[in-house]
Motif scaffolding. Structure first.
Motif, PDB file in Angstrom:
ATOM      1  N   SER A 148     -80.824  -1.438  26.841  1.00 40.87           N
ATOM      2  CA  SER A 148     -80.689  -1.683  28.276  1.00 40.87           C
ATOM      3  C   SER A 148     -80.028  -3.027  28.544  1.00 40.87           C
ATOM      4  O   SER A 148     -80.197  -3.970  27.768  1.00 40.87           O
ATOM      5  CB  SER A 148     -82.061  -1.644  28.961  1.00 40.87           C
ATOM      6  N   VAL A 149     -79.321  -3.080  29.639  1.00 43.69           N
ATOM      7  CA  VAL A 149     -78.733  -4.316  30.141  1.00 43.69           C
ATOM      8  C   VAL A 149     -79.224  -4.492  31.571  1.00 43.69           C
ATOM      9  O   VAL A 149     -79.181  -3.547  32.364  1.00 43.69           O
ATOM     10  CB  VAL A 149     -77.193  -4.260  30.124  1.00 43.69           C
ATOM     11  N   VAL A 150     -79.729  -5.681  31.905  1.00 45.55           N
ATOM     12  CA  VAL A 150     -80.175  -5.932  33.276  1.00 45.55           C
ATOM     13  C   VAL A 150     -79.002  -5.740  34.228  1.00 45.55           C
ATOM     14  O   VAL A 150     -77.932  -6.331  34.037  1.00 45.55           O
ATOM     15  CB  VAL A 150     -80.751  -7.359  33.410  1.00 45.55           C
ATOM     16  N   GLY A 151     -79.218  -4.894  35.243  1.00 44.41           N
ATOM     17  CA  GLY A 151     -78.124  -4.573  36.142  1.00 44.41           C
ATOM     18  C   GLY A 151     -78.224  -5.206  37.518  1.00 44.41           C
ATOM     19  O   GLY A 151     -77.232  -5.640  38.098  1.00 44.41           O
ATOM     20  N   SER A 152     -79.450  -5.265  38.061  1.00 45.13           N
ATOM     21  CA  SER A 152     -79.592  -5.799  39.413  1.00 45.13           C
ATOM     22  C   SER A 152     -81.042  -6.144  39.714  1.00 45.13           C
ATOM     23  O   SER A 152     -81.962  -5.671  39.040  1.00 45.13           O
ATOM     24  CB  SER A 152     -79.083  -4.782  40.454  1.00 45.13           C
ATOM     25  N   PHE A 153     -81.218  -6.988  40.737  1.00 43.34           N
ATOM     26  CA  PHE A 153     -82.537  -7.346  41.271  1.00 43.34           C
ATOM     27  C   PHE A 153     -82.605  -6.784  42.678  1.00 43.34           C
ATOM     28  O   PHE A 153     -81.725  -7.063  43.508  1.00 43.34           O
ATOM     29  CB  PHE A 153     -82.713  -8.866  41.276  1.00 43.34           C
ATOM     30  N   VAL A 154     -83.626  -5.960  42.950  1.00 40.05           N
ATOM     31  CA  VAL A 154     -83.668  -5.217  44.212  1.00 40.05           C
ATOM     32  C   VAL A 154     -84.953  -5.536  44.958  1.00 40.05           C
ATOM     33  O   VAL A 154     -86.040  -5.549  44.372  1.00 40.05           O
ATOM     34  CB  VAL A 154     -83.583  -3.692  43.949  1.00 40.05           C
ATOM     35  N   ARG A 155     -84.831  -5.791  46.256  1.00 38.41           N
ATOM     36  CA  ARG A 155     -85.985  -5.902  47.153  1.00 38.41           C
ATOM     37  C   ARG A 155     -85.861  -4.798  48.191  1.00 38.41           C
ATOM     38  O   ARG A 155     -84.880  -4.756  48.955  1.00 38.41           O
ATOM     39  CB  ARG A 155     -86.015  -7.271  47.831  1.00 38.41           C
ATOM     40  N   ASP A 156     -86.859  -3.899  48.242  1.00 43.70           N
ATOM     41  CA  ASP A 156     -86.761  -2.773  49.164  1.00 43.70           C
ATOM     42  C   ASP A 156     -87.256  -3.159  50.560  1.00 43.70           C
ATOM     43  O   ASP A 156     -87.652  -4.308  50.814  1.00 43.70           O
ATOM     44  CB  ASP A 156     -87.521  -1.551  48.626  1.00 43.70           C
ATOM     45  N   ALA A 157     -87.250  -2.157  51.458  1.00 43.30           N
ATOM     46  CA  ALA A 157     -87.610  -2.423  52.848  1.00 43.30           C
ATOM     47  C   ALA A 157     -89.056  -2.871  52.989  1.00 43.30           C
ATOM     48  O   ALA A 157     -89.414  -3.561  53.951  1.00 43.30           O
ATOM     49  CB  ALA A 157     -87.362  -1.162  53.689  1.00 43.30           C
ATOM     50  N   ALA A 158     -89.916  -2.486  52.040  1.00 38.48           N
ATOM     51  CA  ALA A 158     -91.326  -2.867  52.092  1.00 38.48           C
ATOM     52  C   ALA A 158     -91.579  -4.230  51.470  1.00 38.48           C
ATOM     53  O   ALA A 158     -92.716  -4.696  51.427  1.00 38.48           O
ATOM     54  CB  ALA A 158     -92.175  -1.805  51.395  1.00 38.48           C
ATOM     55  N   GLY A 159     -90.534  -4.845  50.959  1.00 39.88           N
ATOM     56  CA  GLY A 159     -90.684  -6.152  50.340  1.00 39.88           C
ATOM     57  C   GLY A 159     -91.014  -6.112  48.861  1.00 39.88           C
ATOM     58  O   GLY A 159     -91.229  -7.160  48.245  1.00 39.88           O
ATOM     59  N   ASN A 160     -91.052  -4.906  48.273  1.00 41.77           N
ATOM     60  CA  ASN A 160     -91.333  -4.790  46.846  1.00 41.77           C
ATOM     61  C   ASN A 160     -90.068  -5.093  46.040  1.00 41.77           C
ATOM     62  O   ASN A 160     -88.978  -4.657  46.408  1.00 41.77           O
ATOM     63  CB  ASN A 160     -91.832  -3.380  46.510  1.00 41.77           C
ATOM     64  N   VAL A 161     -90.231  -5.816  44.954  1.00 44.85           N
ATOM     65  CA  VAL A 161     -89.078  -6.184  44.131  1.00 44.85           C
ATOM     66  C   VAL A 161     -89.103  -5.424  42.812  1.00 44.85           C
ATOM     67  O   VAL A 161     -90.163  -5.044  42.312  1.00 44.85           O
ATOM     68  CB  VAL A 161     -89.052  -7.706  43.859  1.00 44.85           C
ATOM     69  N   SER A 162     -87.929  -5.193  42.249  1.00 50.18           N
ATOM     70  CA  SER A 162     -87.803  -4.519  40.954  1.00 50.18           C
ATOM     71  C   SER A 162     -86.487  -4.919  40.309  1.00 50.18           C
ATOM     72  O   SER A 162     -85.563  -5.359  40.986  1.00 50.18           O
ATOM     73  CB  SER A 162     -87.868  -2.996  41.122  1.00 50.18           C
ATOM     74  N   VAL A 163     -86.445  -4.756  38.996  1.00 54.92           N
ATOM     75  CA  VAL A 163     -85.238  -5.047  38.232  1.00 54.92           C
ATOM     76  C   VAL A 163     -84.669  -3.727  37.719  1.00 54.92           C
ATOM     77  O   VAL A 163     -85.363  -2.963  37.038  1.00 54.92           O
ATOM     78  CB  VAL A 163     -85.531  -5.992  37.052  1.00 54.92           C
ATOM     79  N   LYS A 164     -83.443  -3.424  38.059  1.00 54.98           N
ATOM     80  CA  LYS A 164     -82.775  -2.203  37.615  1.00 54.98           C
ATOM     81  C   LYS A 164     -81.945  -2.503  36.364  1.00 54.98           C
ATOM     82  O   LYS A 164     -81.398  -3.598  36.212  1.00 54.98           O
ATOM     83  CB  LYS A 164     -81.863  -1.649  38.711  1.00 54.98           C
ATOM     84  N   THR A 165     -81.868  -1.525  35.479  1.00 51.71           N
ATOM     85  CA  THR A 165     -81.132  -1.714  34.225  1.00 51.71           C
ATOM     86  C   THR A 165     -80.036  -0.665  34.073  1.00 51.71           C
ATOM     87  O   THR A 165     -80.081   0.407  34.678  1.00 51.71           O
ATOM     88  CB  THR A 165     -82.078  -1.626  33.020  1.00 51.71           C
ATOM     89  N   ILE A 166     -79.059  -1.001  33.250  1.00 53.69           N
ATOM     90  CA  ILE A 166     -78.019  -0.063  32.833  1.00 53.69           C
ATOM     91  C   ILE A 166     -78.372   0.358  31.413  1.00 53.69           C
ATOM     92  O   ILE A 166     -78.443  -0.471  30.511  1.00 53.69           O
ATOM     93  CB  ILE A 166     -76.631  -0.725  32.867  1.00 53.69           C
ATOM     94  N   ASP A 167     -78.640   1.645  31.217  1.00 60.06           N
ATOM     95  CA  ASP A 167     -79.173   2.132  29.946  1.00 60.06           C
ATOM     96  C   ASP A 167     -78.091   2.804  29.098  1.00 60.06           C
ATOM     97  O   ASP A 167     -77.152   3.412  29.622  1.00 60.06           O
ATOM     98  CB  ASP A 167     -80.316   3.125  30.190  1.00 60.06           C
ATOM     99  N   TYR A 168     -78.272   2.711  27.787  1.00 56.23           N
ATOM    100  CA  TYR A 168     -77.354   3.345  26.827  1.00 56.23           C
ATOM    101  C   TYR A 168     -78.198   3.832  25.647  1.00 56.23           C
ATOM    102  O   TYR A 168     -78.963   3.061  25.058  1.00 56.23           O
ATOM    103  CB  TYR A 168     -76.311   2.334  26.351  1.00 56.23           C
ATOM    104  N   ASP A 169     -78.088   5.112  25.331  1.00 54.32           N
ATOM    105  CA  ASP A 169     -78.891   5.696  24.264  1.00 54.32           C
ATOM    106  C   ASP A 169     -78.147   5.655  22.931  1.00 54.32           C
ATOM    107  O   ASP A 169     -77.002   6.109  22.827  1.00 54.32           O
ATOM    108  CB  ASP A 169     -79.257   7.146  24.598  1.00 54.32           C
ATOM    109  N   LEU A 170     -78.833   5.122  21.923  1.00 50.13           N
ATOM    110  CA  LEU A 170     -78.321   5.174  20.562  1.00 50.13           C
ATOM    111  C   LEU A 170     -78.898   6.425  19.910  1.00 50.13           C
ATOM    112  O   LEU A 170     -80.100   6.512  19.658  1.00 50.13           O
ATOM    113  CB  LEU A 170     -78.734   3.919  19.780  1.00 50.13           C
TER     114      LEU A 170
END
Length: 426
Positions: A148-170
């Motif tokens: 995985s590669v870190v792709g983005s930091f997201v805060r939704d409408a409810a104020g919850n935060v999460s880190v999205k990744t770009i995945d690649y399967d070996l």
């Protein structure tokens, strides 16, 4: 009325001066800091929003750094994969050259050996920050290792935060070498070529019978092509059973009818002509045809496969006879199988390189987006809390003038009490 105890004019002038000094202090603070809202006391709502967004921007800055690291990993893997594609292309060219009659295959194999060593070197060297995306411990054809590669930091409408990744399967379709400890490997370059064995012939075909010299057995679906006792015909398939018997490693022996079409044989005599006796004519080089495993409908699923004992990284054109003995094919056909398999794996490498290239492009797009997003957040925060320097500059000049006037006014108010003293003088 004038009083020397209570100077109302001085009190008013003092209050005015205090107010002006307070406003002047605020303006000077805005001018020096550049902020209209520097603390929560300035504007609690704006300060809270700005503080949160600055925090998110710091997280986005970390995302940008992570994207740079991920891009470096992808670029390393892609460069190595691209080099490996060139090497495998060269191996295919050497195999094609080896088909020429009279060519010294041992000399060509020496060149292939060097190319195979180069493939190992490329795969092992394709590491960045401790990660190698061209080799993985698989151990099975279905195993997968997710990177995985870190792709983005997201805060939704409810104020919850999460880190999205770009995945690649070996997995077996993306890694060059399987580093598991087992003898069977599942990487693109170390996975052995296996020939499918279908437990089928054509619909309603009863595979055959044999004949001794000069004897022809009659069935409804097959005739003997020659009187040598070594050829078998069924619905147009001609098979030399002396060289087309194969063991699948599970105790079953198979007779090759044509390329990738096989029928199961048994060493238990069978009665093909239904006279109640397994005749000598029904023997194929010591093997008997098991009609129960061949009279199945066309299109039946593959039962098993035969490992031809070579991969792209281990193939040896000086040992074509070994390949032929496993696959029931001639040495010339064995070389053709090698060329065919190398080309198939080359296509798999090209597909894997395309996947890496796609992720690299996506990371670049994400880097551009994060950069633009960071600028937008900075701009939005600035609109909330930054001071308007032109306005503050004008205020500062005005307040400085007001301060001077207020001081002058206070001075005048204080001097009025001094004027009373003159009334008591001669």
């Amino acid at each position: 009325m004038t009083s020397i105890l209570t100077n109302v004019a001085a009190m008013a002038a003092l209050q005015t001066l205090r107010g002006i000094n307070t406003d002047l202090q605020d303006t000077q603070s805005r001018v020096s800091s550049g902020y209209r809202v520097a603390t929560a006391s300035d504007n609690a709502a704006y300060w809270s929003i700005a503080t949160t967004m600055r925090s998110d921007n710091s997280a986005l800055s970390a995302v940008s750094d992570a994207l740079g690291l991920g891009a470096a990993k992808i670029d390393t893997a892609y460069s190595a994969m691209d080099s490996a594609v060139d090497v495998v292309t060269e191996i295919k060219a050497k195999l094609v050259a080896a088909t020429e009659k009279g060519v010294d295959k041992s000399k060509i194999q020496e060149e292939i050996d060097q190319l195979q060593d180069q493939l190992q070197s490329i795969s092992q060297s394709a590491s960045f920050s401790g990660e190698n995306w061209l080799q993985a411990t698989l151990g099975s054809s279905t195993a997968s290792v997710q990177k995985s590669v870190v792709g983005s930091f997201v805060r939704d409408a409810a104020g919850n935060v999460s880190v999205k990744t770009i995945d690649y399967d070996l997995d077996s379709s993306t890694v060059l070498f399987d580093t598991s400890t087992g003898t069977t490997k599942y990487g693109i370059l170390d996975n052995n070529y296996s020939v499918s064995i279908a437990d089928q012939t054509l619909a309603d075909v009863s595979i055959s019978y044999l004949a001794t010299d000069g004897v022809t057995q009659k069935t409804s679906t097959a005739t003997v092509a020659t009187a040598t006792g070594t050829w078998l015909v069924a619905e147009g398939y001609t098979v030399n059973t002396d060289t087309k018997l194969a063991d699948d490693g599970g105790g079953n022996t198979w007779v090759m009818l044509s390329d990738d079409v096989w029928a199961k044989a048994t060493n238990t005599p069978g009665d093909i002509d239904a006279d109640g006796t397994a005749d000598q004519q029904e023997v194929v080089s010591g093997w008997y045809v098991d009609t129960a495993n061949t009279a199945t409908a066309a299109g039946a699923t593959t039962a098993t496969s035969i490992d031809l004992g070579f991969s792209v990284s281990t193939l040896d054109i000086t040992k074509l006879a070994d390949v032929g003995s496993k696959g029931g094919i001639t040495s010339d056909n064995a070389l053709g199988k090698m060329i065919q398999y190398v080309d198939t794996q080359l296509k798999a490498m090209t597909s894997a390189a395309s996947a890496l290239g796609s992720i690299s492009t996506r990371i670049q797009l994400q880097e551009d987006f994060v950069s633009a997003l960071t600028d937008s957040i900075d701009s939005g925060v600035g609109r909330l809390v930054d001071a308007d320097m032109e306005e503050e500059s004008s205020k500062l000049s005005a307040l400085q003038t007001q301060q001077q006037l207020a001081i002058q006014s206070l001075s005048i108010a204080n001097s009025s009490a001094q004027n009373i003293l003159s009334l008591f003088q001669n």
